[in-house]
Design a protein around this motif. Structure first.
Motif, PDB file in Angstrom:
ATOM      1  N   ASP A   1       0.788  -1.052  -0.028  1.00  0.00           N
ATOM      2  CA  ASP A   1      -0.112   0.091  -0.054  1.00  0.00           C
ATOM      3  C   ASP A   1       0.791   1.260  -0.031  1.00  0.00           C
ATOM      4  OD1 ASP A   1      -2.916   1.230   0.586  1.00  0.00           O
ATOM      5  OD2 ASP A   1      -1.489   2.191   1.949  1.00  0.00           O
ATOM      6  N   PRO A   2       0.565   2.067  -1.051  1.00  0.00           N
ATOM      7  CA  PRO A   2       1.659   3.449  -0.982  1.00  0.00           C
ATOM      8  C   PRO A   2       1.570   4.137   0.202  1.00  0.00           C
ATOM      9  CG  PRO A   2      -0.208   3.384  -2.917  1.00  0.00           C
ATOM     10  CD  PRO A   2      -0.202   2.316  -1.779  1.00  0.00           C
ATOM     11  N   THR A   3       0.465   4.114   0.926  1.00  0.00           N
ATOM     12  CA  THR A   3       0.285   4.895   2.320  1.00  0.00           C
ATOM     13  C   THR A   3       1.370   4.204   3.265  1.00  0.00           C
ATOM     14  OG1 THR A   3      -1.769   5.723   1.507  1.00  0.00           O
ATOM     15  CG2 THR A   3      -1.185   6.105   3.850  1.00  0.00           C
ATOM     16  N   LEU A   4       1.280   3.057   3.343  1.00  0.00           N
ATOM     17  CA  LEU A   4       2.097   2.313   4.383  1.00  0.00           C
ATOM     18  C   LEU A   4       3.569   2.272   3.902  1.00  0.00           C
ATOM     19  CD1 LEU A   4       2.087   0.297   6.646  1.00  0.00           C
ATOM     20  CD2 LEU A   4       2.049  -1.611   4.952  1.00  0.00           C
ATOM     21  N   VAL A   5       3.890   2.305   2.636  1.00  0.00           N
ATOM     22  CA  VAL A   5       5.401   2.521   2.330  1.00  0.00           C
ATOM     23  C   VAL A   5       5.738   3.796   2.668  1.00  0.00           C
ATOM     24  CG1 VAL A   5       6.725   2.421   0.339  1.00  0.00           C
ATOM     25  CG2 VAL A   5       5.078   0.722   0.435  1.00  0.00           C
ATOM     26  N   SER A   6       5.111   4.961   2.407  1.00  0.00           N
ATOM     27  CA  SER A   6       5.604   6.293   2.800  1.00  0.00           C
ATOM     28  C   SER A   6       5.481   6.243   4.310  1.00  0.00           C
ATOM     29  CB  SER A   6       4.510   7.346   2.053  1.00  0.00           C
ATOM     30  OG  SER A   6       3.484   7.430   2.469  1.00  0.00           O
ATOM     31  N   ILE A   7       4.631   5.953   5.198  1.00  0.00           N
ATOM     32  CA  ILE A   7       4.895   5.945   6.510  1.00  0.00           C
ATOM     33  C   ILE A   7       6.063   5.183   6.998  1.00  0.00           C
ATOM     34  CG2 ILE A   7       3.646   5.164   8.666  1.00  0.00           C
ATOM     35  CD1 ILE A   7       0.964   5.597   7.308  1.00  0.00           C
ATOM     36  N   ARG A   8       6.314   4.043   6.426  1.00  0.00           N
ATOM     37  CA  ARG A   8       7.489   3.368   7.048  1.00  0.00           C
ATOM     38  C   ARG A   8       8.790   4.230   6.670  1.00  0.00           C
ATOM     39  NH1 ARG A   8       6.929  -2.670   7.705  1.00  0.00           N
ATOM     40  NH2 ARG A   8       4.844  -3.167   7.564  1.00  0.00           N
ATOM     41  N   LYS A   9       8.710   4.729   5.533  1.00  0.00           N
ATOM     42  CA  LYS A   9       9.837   5.671   4.962  1.00  0.00           C
ATOM     43  C   LYS A   9      10.058   6.763   6.178  1.00  0.00           C
ATOM     44  CE  LYS A   9      11.849   7.674   0.917  1.00  0.00           C
ATOM     45  NZ  LYS A   9      11.631   8.038  -0.335  1.00  0.00           N
ATOM     46  N   VAL A  10       8.943   7.478   6.275  1.00  0.00           N
ATOM     47  CA  VAL A  10       9.073   8.630   7.309  1.00  0.00           C
ATOM     48  C   VAL A  10       9.590   8.176   8.641  1.00  0.00           C
ATOM     49  CG1 VAL A  10       7.555  10.007   8.550  1.00  0.00           C
ATOM     50  CG2 VAL A  10       7.146   9.927   6.006  1.00  0.00           C
ATOM     51  N   LEU A  11       8.968   7.060   9.176  1.00  0.00           N
ATOM     52  CA  LEU A  11       9.458   6.813  10.661  1.00  0.00           C
ATOM     53  C   LEU A  11      10.960   6.141  10.333  1.00  0.00           C
ATOM     54  CD1 LEU A  11       6.283   4.979  11.887  1.00  0.00           C
ATOM     55  CD2 LEU A  11       7.193   7.416  12.380  1.00  0.00           C
ATOM     56  N   GLU A  12      11.644   6.007   9.546  1.00  0.00           N
ATOM     57  CA  GLU A  12      12.888   5.443   9.196  1.00  0.00           C
ATOM     58  C   GLU A  12      13.880   6.648   9.287  1.00  0.00           C
ATOM     59  OE1 GLU A  12      13.257   3.042   5.896  1.00  0.00           O
ATOM     60  OE2 GLU A  12      12.136   1.273   6.879  1.00  0.00           O
ATOM     61  N   GLU A  13      13.457   7.727   9.358  1.00  0.00           N
ATOM     62  CA  GLU A  13      14.349   9.093   9.153  1.00  0.00           C
ATOM     63  C   GLU A  13      14.910   9.126  10.861  1.00  0.00           C
ATOM     64  OE1 GLU A  13      12.066  12.318   7.733  1.00  0.00           O
ATOM     65  OE2 GLU A  13      11.905  11.257   5.771  1.00  0.00           O
ATOM     66  N   PRO A  14      16.191   9.291  10.770  1.00  0.00           N
ATOM     67  CA  PRO A  14      16.616   9.595  12.263  1.00  0.00           C
ATOM     68  C   PRO A  14      16.043  10.437  13.049  1.00  0.00           C
ATOM     69  CG  PRO A  14      18.549   9.172  10.578  1.00  0.00           C
ATOM     70  CD  PRO A  14      17.246   9.426   9.828  1.00  0.00           C
ATOM     71  N   ALA A  15      15.671  11.676  12.592  1.00  0.00           N
ATOM     72  CA  ALA A  15      15.193  12.546  13.461  1.00  0.00           C
ATOM     73  C   ALA A  15      13.592  12.022  13.822  1.00  0.00           C
ATOM     74  CB  ALA A  15      14.995  13.798  12.901  1.00  0.00           C
ATOM     75  N   ASN A  16      12.868  11.314  13.052  1.00  0.00           N
ATOM     76  CA  ASN A  16      11.538  11.049  13.631  1.00  0.00           C
ATOM     77  C   ASN A  16      11.674   9.805  14.248  1.00  0.00           C
ATOM     78  OD1 ASN A  16      10.279  12.881  11.844  1.00  0.00           O
ATOM     79  ND2 ASN A  16      10.311  11.660  10.123  1.00  0.00           N
ATOM     80  N   ARG A  17      12.647   8.948  14.023  1.00  0.00           N
ATOM     81  CA  ARG A  17      12.819   7.729  15.036  1.00  0.00           C
ATOM     82  C   ARG A  17      12.963   8.104  16.433  1.00  0.00           C
ATOM     83  NH1 ARG A  17      10.851   3.094  15.777  1.00  0.00           N
ATOM     84  NH2 ARG A  17      10.610   3.137  13.510  1.00  0.00           N
ATOM     85  N   GLU A  18      14.037   9.123  16.368  1.00  0.00           N
ATOM     86  CA  GLU A  18      14.521   9.922  17.737  1.00  0.00           C
ATOM     87  C   GLU A  18      13.263  10.361  18.674  1.00  0.00           C
ATOM     88  OE1 GLU A  18      17.052  11.322  20.875  1.00  0.00           O
ATOM     89  OE2 GLU A  18      17.813  10.016  19.071  1.00  0.00           O
ATOM     90  N   ALA A  19      12.491  11.185  17.862  1.00  0.00           N
ATOM     91  CA  ALA A  19      11.446  11.751  18.209  1.00  0.00           C
ATOM     92  C   ALA A  19      10.390  10.849  18.731  1.00  0.00           C
ATOM     93  CB  ALA A  19      10.711  12.750  17.515  1.00  0.00           C
ATOM     94  N   PHE A  20       9.928   9.501  17.969  1.00  0.00           N
ATOM     95  CA  PHE A  20       9.339   8.491  18.278  1.00  0.00           C
ATOM     96  C   PHE A  20       9.802   7.744  19.483  1.00  0.00           C
ATOM     97  CE2 PHE A  20       7.680   4.112  17.553  1.00  0.00           C
ATOM     98  CZ  PHE A  20       6.387   4.464  17.012  1.00  0.00           C
TER      99      PHE A  20
END
Length: 173
Positions: free
Chosen positions: A46-65
């Protein structure tokens, strides 16, 4: 006497699934400890799922997560995962029941607070919006304030003794 026993047994049979349904959801184990982010998608590509996973893999987002004590649940079709580790069938079915999501539904992103209440339900993931929503929560404000108030002011550094003649320390009064 047999009527009372029969009535009690009937009540237990009726009530047991209700109590079991509350306790078998994997989100119950996170209540009070972490903030689940649940991503529900009909299929893995699913394109939305793929983009969400990509966003959450970014170091800044992972740190904030991680700073916000979040855990990621993904529900793709009939397969559930918690932080990319597969859930058993019972836990996956409990998630499906909780979100009333059967096969073929649309992609959803659901944020659950530490109190177990649904805080956000959207079609896409905007990390800044999710992090801002969490930061406005009273429990998060207390978490963010606690380390600052718990920190003690640094003690003034002690002066090193001055060296006099022959390297002997001179004491200041």
């Amino acid at each position: 006497m047999p009527i009372r026993s029969l009535t009690l047994a009937t009540l237990l049979l009726i009530a047991a699934p209700v109590f079991a349904a509350d306790s078998d959801t994997p989100l119950a184990q996170d209540r009070g400890k972490s903030r689940p982010l649940v991503i529900i998608a009909p299929k893995a590509d699913d394109p939305t799922l793929v983009s969400i996973r990509k966003v959450l893999e970014e170091p800044a987002n992972r740190e904030a997560f991680n700073q916000r004590n979040m855990v990621l649940y993904t529900l793709v079709g009939l397969e559930g995962k918690r932080n990319d580790k597969p859930l058993d069938t019972q836990a996956t079915m409990a998630l499906i029941r909780e979100f009333s999501q059967g096969a073929g539904g649309k992609t959803r992103v659901v944020l659950i607070g530490k109190d177990g209440e649904k805080k956000m339900d959207a079609d896409t993931l905007d990390p800044k919006e999710i992090f801002a929503t969490i930061d406005k929560m009273p429990m998060r404000e207390r978490e963010a304030a606690a380390p600052v108030s718990a920190a003690t002011p640094a003690a003034p550094a002690e002066k090193a003794p001055k060296a006099g003649k022959g390297g002997a320390p001179v004491l200041d009064d």
